[in-house]
Design an enzyme around this catalytic site. Structure first.
Site, PDB file in Angstrom:
ATOM      1  N   ARG A   1     -16.224 -29.373  -4.825  1.00 10.87           N
ATOM      2  CA  ARG A   1     -15.330 -28.391  -4.018  1.00 10.87           C
ATOM      3  C   ARG A   1     -14.745 -27.715  -4.029  1.00 10.87           C
ATOM      4  O   ARG A   1     -13.821 -28.322  -4.822  1.00 10.87           O
ATOM      5  CB  ARG A   1     -15.431 -29.612  -3.009  1.00 10.87           C
ATOM      6  CG  ARG A   1     -16.331 -30.553  -2.515  1.00 10.87           C
ATOM      7  CD  ARG A   1     -17.422 -29.560  -1.105  1.00 10.87           C
ATOM      8  NE  ARG A   1     -18.603 -30.802  -0.568  1.00 10.87           N
ATOM      9  CZ  ARG A   1     -19.067 -30.838  -1.143  1.00 10.87           C
ATOM     10  NH1 ARG A   1     -19.608 -31.064  -2.142  1.00 10.87           N
ATOM     11  NH2 ARG A   1     -19.891 -32.307   0.114  1.00 10.87           N
TER      12      ARG A   1
ATOM     13  N   ILE B   1       5.728 -14.227  -6.030  1.00 14.32           N
ATOM     14  CA  ILE B   1       5.909 -16.135  -6.247  1.00 14.32           C
ATOM     15  C   ILE B   1       5.081 -16.360  -7.207  1.00 14.32           C
ATOM     16  O   ILE B   1       4.556 -17.103  -8.120  1.00 14.32           O
ATOM     17  CB  ILE B   1       4.694 -16.155  -5.253  1.00 14.32           C
ATOM     18  CG1 ILE B   1       3.358 -15.776  -5.243  1.00 14.32           C
ATOM     19  CG2 ILE B   1       6.043 -15.915  -3.813  1.00 14.32           C
ATOM     20  CD1 ILE B   1       2.336 -16.440  -4.416  1.00 14.32           C
ATOM     21  N   ASP B   2       4.271 -15.257  -8.203  1.00 14.81           N
ATOM     22  CA  ASP B   2       3.803 -15.404  -9.803  1.00 14.81           C
ATOM     23  C   ASP B   2       4.999 -15.495 -10.559  1.00 14.81           C
ATOM     24  O   ASP B   2       4.247 -15.806 -11.791  1.00 14.81           O
ATOM     25  CB  ASP B   2       2.871 -13.692  -9.808  1.00 14.81           C
ATOM     26  CG  ASP B   2       1.890 -13.298  -8.932  1.00 14.81           C
ATOM     27  OD1 ASP B   2       2.002 -13.959  -7.368  1.00 14.81           O
ATOM     28  OD2 ASP B   2       2.272 -12.560  -8.544  1.00 14.81           O
TER      29      ASP B   2
ATOM     30  N   GLN C   1       0.100 -20.016  -0.015  1.00 16.43           N
ATOM     31  CA  GLN C   1       1.739 -20.559  -0.554  1.00 16.43           C
ATOM     32  C   GLN C   1       2.797 -19.303  -0.478  1.00 16.43           C
ATOM     33  O   GLN C   1       3.713 -19.756  -1.667  1.00 16.43           O
ATOM     34  CB  GLN C   1       1.080 -19.886  -2.694  1.00 16.43           C
ATOM     35  CG  GLN C   1      -0.187 -20.521  -3.342  1.00 16.43           C
ATOM     36  CD  GLN C   1      -1.070 -20.219  -3.821  1.00 16.43           C
ATOM     37  OE1 GLN C   1      -0.750 -20.606  -4.777  1.00 16.43           O
ATOM     38  NE2 GLN C   1      -2.080 -19.559  -3.273  1.00 16.43           N
TER      39      GLN C   1
ATOM     40  N   GLY D   1      -1.096 -16.397  -8.394  1.00 17.86           N
ATOM     41  CA  GLY D   1       0.144 -15.659  -9.392  1.00 17.86           C
ATOM     42  C   GLY D   1      -0.631 -14.958 -10.506  1.00 17.86           C
ATOM     43  O   GLY D   1      -0.006 -14.112 -11.720  1.00 17.86           O
TER      44      GLY D   1
ATOM     45  N   HIS E   1      -2.891 -17.391   0.682  1.00 15.09           N
ATOM     46  CA  HIS E   1      -1.793 -17.134   1.432  1.00 15.09           C
ATOM     47  C   HIS E   1      -0.509 -18.445   1.955  1.00 15.09           C
ATOM     48  O   HIS E   1       0.096 -18.055   2.184  1.00 15.09           O
ATOM     49  CB  HIS E   1      -1.455 -16.495   2.554  1.00 15.09           C
ATOM     50  CG  HIS E   1      -2.627 -14.860   1.731  1.00 15.09           C
ATOM     51  ND1 HIS E   1      -3.512 -14.325   1.179  1.00 15.09           N
ATOM     52  CD2 HIS E   1      -1.429 -13.531   1.146  1.00 15.09           C
ATOM     53  CE1 HIS E   1      -3.788 -12.962   0.472  1.00 15.09           C
ATOM     54  NE2 HIS E   1      -2.889 -13.119   0.780  1.00 15.09           N
TER      55      HIS E   1
ATOM     56  N   LYS F   1       1.464  -1.016  -0.187  1.00 13.98           N
ATOM     57  CA  LYS F   1       0.372  -0.130  -0.409  1.00 13.98           C
ATOM     58  C   LYS F   1       0.714   1.740  -0.233  1.00 13.98           C
ATOM     59  O   LYS F   1       2.209   1.029   0.698  1.00 13.98           O
ATOM     60  CB  LYS F   1      -0.837   0.108   1.422  1.00 13.98           C
ATOM     61  CG  LYS F   1      -2.207  -0.902   1.484  1.00 13.98           C
ATOM     62  CD  LYS F   1      -2.512  -0.695   2.498  1.00 13.98           C
ATOM     63  CE  LYS F   1      -2.715  -1.505   3.927  1.00 13.98           C
ATOM     64  NZ  LYS F   1      -3.031  -1.986   4.696  1.00 13.98           N
TER      65      LYS F   1
ATOM     66  N   GLY G   1       8.521  -6.592  -6.463  1.00 18.40           N
ATOM     67  CA  GLY G   1       7.967  -7.257  -7.540  1.00 18.40           C
ATOM     68  C   GLY G   1       7.809  -5.478  -8.421  1.00 18.40           C
ATOM     69  O   GLY G   1       8.562  -5.049  -8.292  1.00 18.40           O
TER      70      GLY G   1
HETATM   71  O1  F6P Z   1       1.644 -10.801  -5.550  1.00 17.82           O
HETATM   72  C1  F6P Z   1       1.482 -11.931  -5.191  1.00 17.82           C
HETATM   73  C2  F6P Z   1      -0.230 -11.982  -4.740  1.00 17.82           C
HETATM   74  O2  F6P Z   1       0.327 -13.062  -3.947  1.00 17.82           O
HETATM   75  C3  F6P Z   1      -0.518 -12.377  -6.255  1.00 17.82           C
HETATM   76  O3  F6P Z   1      -0.220 -13.851  -6.196  1.00 17.82           O
HETATM   77  C4  F6P Z   1      -2.143 -11.879  -5.000  1.00 17.82           C
HETATM   78  O4  F6P Z   1      -2.879 -11.754  -6.686  1.00 17.82           O
HETATM   79  C5  F6P Z   1      -1.631 -10.865  -4.639  1.00 17.82           C
HETATM   80  O5  F6P Z   1      -0.334 -10.647  -4.075  1.00 17.82           O
HETATM   81  C6  F6P Z   1      -2.512 -11.315  -3.320  1.00 17.82           C
HETATM   82  O6  F6P Z   1      -1.659  -9.777  -2.195  1.00 17.82           O
HETATM   83  P1  F6P Z   1      -2.284  -9.493  -0.638  1.00 17.82           P
HETATM   84  O7  F6P Z   1      -1.506  -9.881   0.315  1.00 17.82           O
HETATM   85  O8  F6P Z   1      -2.647  -8.347  -1.360  1.00 17.82           O
HETATM   86  O9  F6P Z   1      -3.611  -9.813  -0.453  1.00 17.82           O
END
Ligand code: F6P
Length: 364
Positions: free
Chosen positions: A282, A141-142, A290, A185, A288, A76, A117
């Site tokens: 389902r 991570i993307d 990931q 992603g 997160h 932010k 990023g």
């Molecule tokens: O860019 C990394 C990422 O994890 C994306 O895969 C995902 O869309 C975004 O950040 C989620 O962001 P936040 O942590 O702000 O929810």
């Protein structure tokens, strides 16, 4: 003593701490560098009073296998869009970049390494244009940055997504169900595609290839041809049907820079039901999970290499550039070039061909 400031910006990512540690270790070999970390990206510099910590070998001991970032992060605001509350309670953003550069001069900072990023590296480029001696280290991570073969954190995310597919396979098989796994992603389908191939999914839907719901349905019906069957669908959070839109939630966080994607797994199940698919379904949204936790060894090694190279770029005054991995080398790429275009999945990519060769439907 010369002073280096490190900042980590954007979403956290497994391997950030390993990069910080590598920079600090390499810098300590020179003997005339002090390394500082700005808390929460550049907020630590912009806040009054400032929040900056000294990073020495003791402070970074053992952090290479810790997830997250010991100096915190944010996606932010930032120096070019600093959120300010108006008298009526509403929010606006102001450009505080000049103020920040002045503060860095006052703090005797000689160089900055910004680990982040695409959004963070755009900030790096703009600060460089304003005269700051800055270097970028790619983090996501993307895996959506085109100037580097890969980024640390990506393989850890793929590993977690693949282990999730493995787990869903056993419950899907037990109940003869379809499980839809939603992975992260953003606008790139790399995590989904890799996890689908590694985990043996039946369908994989990614943002780059808007899907035809009937094609996805046909692929699943094939699996259920003899009544009983099961399937796993891996869907990227940015996937959407042909002519449709990405699913995202309104985000009320002040100064949040991105669209908050999420919810396609449930929507896909609804679309499949509307299209007449009758089996149990389902959804699992990995979210997160990931991003948290320890980086796998591959990412720690990558992080170490990014970190050492970044500090060596500082030593060579190679500013306005980002470290990029171009196998087998780590090179310096101008920031402008590094952020020029995203790394997205294309139809001619070998992994797409492999997925298709395995019989994974991409819904196209
Ligand atoms: O860019 C990394 C990422 O994890 C994306 O895969 C995902 O869309 C975004 O950040 C989620 O962001 P936040 O942590 O702000 O929810």
């Amino acid at each position: 003593m010369k002073r280096l400031l490190i900042a980590t910006g954007g979403g956290d990512c497994p391997g950030l701490n390993a990069v910080i540690r590598a920079i600090v270790h390499r810098a300590s070999q020179e003997g005339d560098w002090e390394v500082l970390g700005s808390i929460q990206a550049f907020n630590g510099v912009l806040w009054e009073p400032t929040e900056v910590v000294v990073l020495d070998n003791k402070k970074v001991a053992g952090i290479h296998f810790q997830g997250g970032t010991i100096i915190e992060t944010t996606n932010k605001g930032g120096p070019f869009s600093w959120p300010v509350k108006n008298k009526d309670g509403s929010w606006t953003t102001v450009d505080r970049s000049d103020d920040m550069i002045q503060k860095l001069q006052y703090m005797n900072i000689d160089a900055v390494i910004n680990i982040g990023g695409d959004g963070s590296q755009l900030i790096s480029q703009k600060l460089f244009e304003k005269g700051l001696d800055i270097i970028g280290v790619p983090k996501t991570i993307d895996n959506d940055l085109s100037s580097t073969d890969t980024t640390f954190g990506f393989q850890t995310a793929v590993q977690i997504a693949t282990e999730s597919v493995d787990k869903l396979v056993t419950t899907a098989a037990s109940h003869n169900r379809v499980f839809v796994l939603e992975v992260m992603g953003r606008y790139a389908g790399w995590i989904a595609l890799n996890a689908a191939v590694a985990g043996g999914a039946e369908v994989c839907l990614i943002p780059e290839f808007p899907y035809d719901i009937n094609k996805a349905k046909e692929a699943l019906e094939k699996r259920f041809h003899y009544d009983r069957g099961f399937a796993v669908v891996v869907v990227s959070e940015g996937a959407h049907r042909q002519g449709g839109e990405m699913v995202y939630q309104e985000n009320k966080e002040v100064g949040y820079r991105n669209k908050r994607l999420g919810g396609i797994a449930r929507q896909l199940i609804n679309e499949l039901q509307e299209a007449g698919f009758e089996h149990d379904m389902r959804e699992t949204v990995l979210g997160h999970l990931q991003r948290g936790g320890i980086p796998i060894a591959y990412d720690r090694v990558l992080s170490a290499q990014f970190g050492v190279k970044a500090f060596e770029m500082v030593l060579h005054n190679d500013f306005g550039k980002m470290v990029a991995y171009r196998h087998p080398n780590f090179i310096a790429v101008p920031l402008k070039e590094a952020i020029a275009k995203p790394n997205l999945v294309t139809e001619d990519n070998s992994l797409v061909k492999t997925a298709q060769g395995l019989g994974i439907s991409l819904g196209i």
